[in-house]
Write a protein that holds these residues in place. Structure first.
Motif, PDB file in Angstrom:
ATOM      1  N   ALA A  48      10.897  79.519  37.062  1.00 26.42           N
ATOM      2  CA  ALA A  48      10.892  78.819  35.775  1.00 26.42           C
ATOM      3  C   ALA A  48       9.452  78.451  35.494  1.00 26.42           C
ATOM      4  CB  ALA A  48      11.771  77.575  35.830  1.00 26.42           C
ATOM      5  N   GLY A  49       8.943  78.888  34.368  1.00 32.43           N
ATOM      6  CA  GLY A  49       7.567  78.592  33.973  1.00 32.43           C
ATOM      7  C   GLY A  49       7.558  77.754  32.713  1.00 32.43           C
ATOM      8  N   PHE A  50       6.819  76.657  32.758  1.00 32.49           N
ATOM      9  CA  PHE A  50       6.720  75.744  31.619  1.00 32.49           C
ATOM     10  C   PHE A  50       5.272  75.732  31.147  1.00 32.49           C
ATOM     11  CE2 PHE A  50      10.231  74.567  34.251  1.00 32.49           C
ATOM     12  CZ  PHE A  50      11.251  74.363  33.345  1.00 32.49           C
ATOM     13  N   ALA A  51       5.051  76.164  29.912  1.00 30.80           N
ATOM     14  CA  ALA A  51       3.697  76.295  29.377  1.00 30.80           C
ATOM     15  C   ALA A  51       3.034  74.935  29.221  1.00 30.80           C
ATOM     16  CB  ALA A  51       3.735  77.015  28.036  1.00 30.80           C
ATOM     17  N   LEU A  52       1.756  74.895  29.530  1.00 30.07           N
ATOM     18  CA  LEU A  52       0.910  73.733  29.292  1.00 30.07           C
ATOM     19  C   LEU A  52       0.074  74.098  28.071  1.00 30.07           C
ATOM     20  CD1 LEU A  52      -0.234  73.239  32.993  1.00 30.07           C
ATOM     21  CD2 LEU A  52       1.754  72.243  31.844  1.00 30.07           C
ATOM     22  N   LYS A  53       0.302  73.384  26.960  1.00 29.30           N
ATOM     23  CA  LYS A  53      -0.327  73.753  25.693  1.00 29.30           C
ATOM     24  C   LYS A  53      -1.230  72.644  25.170  1.00 29.30           C
ATOM     25  CE  LYS A  53       3.163  76.802  23.767  1.00 29.30           C
ATOM     26  NZ  LYS A  53       4.005  77.015  22.595  1.00 29.30           N
ATOM     27  N   SER A  54      -2.319  73.068  24.536  1.00 26.89           N
ATOM     28  CA  SER A  54      -3.209  72.117  23.874  1.00 26.89           C
ATOM     29  C   SER A  54      -2.524  71.625  22.596  1.00 26.89           C
ATOM     30  CB  SER A  54      -4.528  72.803  23.530  1.00 26.89           C
ATOM     31  OG  SER A  54      -4.335  73.754  22.508  1.00 26.89           O
ATOM     32  N   PRO A  55      -3.049  70.542  21.984  1.00 25.29           N
ATOM     33  CA  PRO A  55      -2.441  70.043  20.741  1.00 25.29           C
ATOM     34  C   PRO A  55      -2.377  71.092  19.632  1.00 25.29           C
ATOM     35  CG  PRO A  55      -3.956  68.414  21.623  1.00 25.29           C
ATOM     36  CD  PRO A  55      -4.116  69.658  22.459  1.00 25.29           C
ATOM     37  N   ASN A  56      -3.305  72.068  19.647  1.00 27.28           N
ATOM     38  CA  ASN A  56      -3.272  73.104  18.611  1.00 27.28           C
ATOM     39  C   ASN A  56      -2.424  74.312  18.999  1.00 27.28           C
ATOM     40  OD1 ASN A  56      -4.903  74.349  20.467  1.00 27.28           O
ATOM     41  ND2 ASN A  56      -6.687  74.557  19.116  1.00 27.28           N
ATOM     42  N   GLY A  57      -1.708  74.213  20.144  1.00 22.97           N
ATOM     43  CA  GLY A  57      -0.764  75.252  20.536  1.00 22.97           C
ATOM     44  C   GLY A  57      -1.299  76.315  21.466  1.00 22.97           C
ATOM     45  N   ARG A  58      -2.554  76.213  21.868  1.00 21.96           N
ATOM     46  CA  ARG A  58      -3.133  77.208  22.778  1.00 21.96           C
ATOM     47  C   ARG A  58      -2.593  76.982  24.190  1.00 21.96           C
ATOM     48  NH1 ARG A  58      -9.203  77.612  24.736  1.00 21.96           N
ATOM     49  NH2 ARG A  58      -8.600  75.530  25.315  1.00 21.96           N
ATOM     50  N   VAL A  59      -2.161  78.050  24.857  1.00 21.03           N
ATOM     51  CA  VAL A  59      -1.630  77.945  26.219  1.00 21.03           C
ATOM     52  C   VAL A  59      -2.796  77.735  27.185  1.00 21.03           C
ATOM     53  CG1 VAL A  59      -0.345  79.117  28.050  1.00 21.03           C
ATOM     54  CG2 VAL A  59       0.394  79.355  25.680  1.00 21.03           C
ATOM     55  N   LEU A  60      -2.755  76.601  27.911  1.00 20.66           N
ATOM     56  CA  LEU A  60      -3.802  76.240  28.866  1.00 20.66           C
ATOM     57  C   LEU A  60      -3.432  76.604  30.296  1.00 20.66           C
ATOM     58  CD1 LEU A  60      -4.485  72.635  27.538  1.00 20.66           C
ATOM     59  CD2 LEU A  60      -5.757  74.717  26.984  1.00 20.66           C
ATOM     60  N   GLY A  61      -2.142  76.803  30.519  1.00 19.87           N
ATOM     61  CA  GLY A  61      -1.698  77.103  31.867  1.00 19.87           C
ATOM     62  C   GLY A  61      -0.194  77.058  31.963  1.00 19.87           C
ATOM     63  N   VAL A  62       0.277  76.929  33.203  1.00 17.74           N
ATOM     64  CA  VAL A  62       1.716  76.918  33.443  1.00 17.74           C
ATOM     65  C   VAL A  62       2.037  76.027  34.638  1.00 17.74           C
ATOM     66  CG1 VAL A  62       1.675  78.987  34.914  1.00 17.74           C
ATOM     67  CG2 VAL A  62       3.767  78.399  33.706  1.00 17.74           C
ATOM     68  N   LEU A  63       3.144  75.319  34.515  1.00 20.33           N
ATOM     69  CA  LEU A  63       3.770  74.624  35.629  1.00 20.33           C
ATOM     70  C   LEU A  63       4.919  75.521  36.041  1.00 20.33           C
ATOM     71  CD1 LEU A  63       4.500  72.219  37.494  1.00 20.33           C
ATOM     72  CD2 LEU A  63       5.760  71.251  35.553  1.00 20.33           C
ATOM     73  N   GLY A  64       4.853  76.076  37.248  1.00 16.13           N
ATOM     74  CA  GLY A  64       5.863  77.028  37.691  1.00 16.13           C
ATOM     75  C   GLY A  64       6.684  76.487  38.845  1.00 16.13           C
ATOM     76  N   LEU A  65       7.956  76.833  38.844  1.00 15.94           N
ATOM     77  CA  LEU A  65       8.883  76.471  39.918  1.00 15.94           C
ATOM     78  C   LEU A  65       9.481  77.760  40.441  1.00 15.94           C
ATOM     79  CD1 LEU A  65      10.622  73.573  38.006  1.00 15.94           C
ATOM     80  CD2 LEU A  65       8.863  73.359  39.771  1.00 15.94           C
ATOM     81  N   MET A  66       9.534  77.899  41.780  1.00 14.49           N
ATOM     82  CA  MET A  66      10.008  79.157  42.349  1.00 14.49           C
ATOM     83  C   MET A  66      10.796  78.922  43.621  1.00 14.49           C
ATOM     84  SD  MET A  66       6.298  80.546  43.665  1.00 14.49           S
ATOM     85  CE  MET A  66       5.398  80.011  42.237  1.00 14.49           C
ATOM     86  N   ASP A  67      11.680  79.886  43.896  1.00 14.55           N
ATOM     87  CA  ASP A  67      12.500  79.801  45.096  1.00 14.55           C
ATOM     88  C   ASP A  67      13.000  81.191  45.458  1.00 14.55           C
ATOM     89  OD1 ASP A  67      14.556  79.031  47.053  1.00 14.55           O
ATOM     90  OD2 ASP A  67      14.336  77.038  46.202  1.00 14.55           O
ATOM     91  N   ALA A  68      13.264  81.386  46.734  1.00 17.42           N
ATOM     92  CA  ALA A  68      13.820  82.654  47.206  1.00 17.42           C
ATOM     93  C   ALA A  68      15.321  82.724  46.963  1.00 17.42           C
ATOM     94  CB  ALA A  68      13.523  82.834  48.698  1.00 17.42           C
ATOM     95  N   SER A  69      15.948  81.589  46.639  1.00 22.54           N
ATOM     96  CA  SER A  69      17.385  81.535  46.355  1.00 22.54           C
ATOM     97  C   SER A  69      17.613  81.367  44.862  1.00 22.54           C
ATOM     98  CB  SER A  69      18.021  80.345  47.077  1.00 22.54           C
ATOM     99  OG  SER A  69      17.803  80.430  48.456  1.00 22.54           O
ATOM    100  N   HIS A  70      18.766  81.834  44.403  1.00 23.55           N
ATOM    101  CA  HIS A  70      19.131  81.647  43.002  1.00 23.55           C
ATOM    102  C   HIS A  70      19.427  80.175  42.746  1.00 23.55           C
ATOM    103  CE1 HIS A  70      19.325  85.851  41.856  1.00 23.55           C
ATOM    104  NE2 HIS A  70      19.833  86.087  43.054  1.00 23.55           N
ATOM    105  N   HIS A  71      19.026  79.688  41.582  1.00 20.65           N
ATOM    106  CA  HIS A  71      19.300  78.313  41.169  1.00 20.65           C
ATOM    107  C   HIS A  71      19.779  78.324  39.732  1.00 20.65           C
ATOM    108  CE1 HIS A  71      17.477  75.889  44.435  1.00 20.65           C
ATOM    109  NE2 HIS A  71      16.786  76.992  44.634  1.00 20.65           N
ATOM    110  N   HIS A  72      20.701  77.436  39.445  1.00 18.93           N
ATOM    111  CA  HIS A  72      21.081  77.194  38.056  1.00 18.93           C
ATOM    112  C   HIS A  72      20.528  75.832  37.693  1.00 18.93           C
ATOM    113  CE1 HIS A  72      23.235  76.779  34.337  1.00 18.93           C
ATOM    114  NE2 HIS A  72      23.686  75.621  34.755  1.00 18.93           N
TER     115      HIS A  72
END
Length: 155
Positions: free
Chosen positions: A106-130
């Protein structure tokens, strides 16, 4: 509008505002990454910051993932802030990046106030998650808090 110097009357062009440079490290926000990881119940989180202007990129994994220097393009947010985890080349990209097999991303964009993507907060796992909608909303709020922190640190 030009500005004249008092002593030489040489004109000087006004400074054009520039995007803030990256003065922060992803590790500065380890507590946010650990909170996101805990809420989602996944084994690893990451924060990736990038500056399109300079090409500078910084990434950190929580807990650390030695030898991995970046995320494959398929896991990065596109211009709309969405991460795409599909395509036939994903497995090859993951292997090339040195990442373990992932069943959940799951990747959550980190955006500036004008909408430019500055990065990502990512969550990962070897197992499936809901992830239920309330959990996804919390993660999105954490990405917003992280974005605010980036703005404050860069200012």
């Amino acid at each position: 509008m030009a500005v004249a110097h008092l002593y030489g009357l040489k004109t000087q062009a006004p400074e054009v505002p520039r995007a803030p440079r990256m003065f922060v490290e992803p590790e500065d926000f380890a507590s946010v990454a650990e909170l996101a990881r805990s809420i989602a119940g996944v084994e690893r989180a990451c924060i990736r910051l990038s500056d399109e202007e300079t090409g500078e990129m910084r990434i950190a994994f929580f807990p650390p993932l030695p030898g991995v220097n970046d995320l494959p393009p398929a896991l990065l947010p596109n211009g709309r802030g969405l991460s795409q985890m599909d395509g036939e080349s994903l497995s090859a990209e993951m292997t090339a990046a040195g990442l373990p097999e992932l069943a959940f991303w799951a990747g959550f964009a980190l955006k500036s106030p004008n909408g430019r993507v500055l990065g990502v907060l990512g969550l990962m796992d070897a197992s499936h998650h809901h992830q239920p909608d309330p959990v996804l909303q919390q993660q999105n709020q954490l990405a917003g808090i992280l974005t605010l922190g980036l703005g404050i640190a860069a200012g």
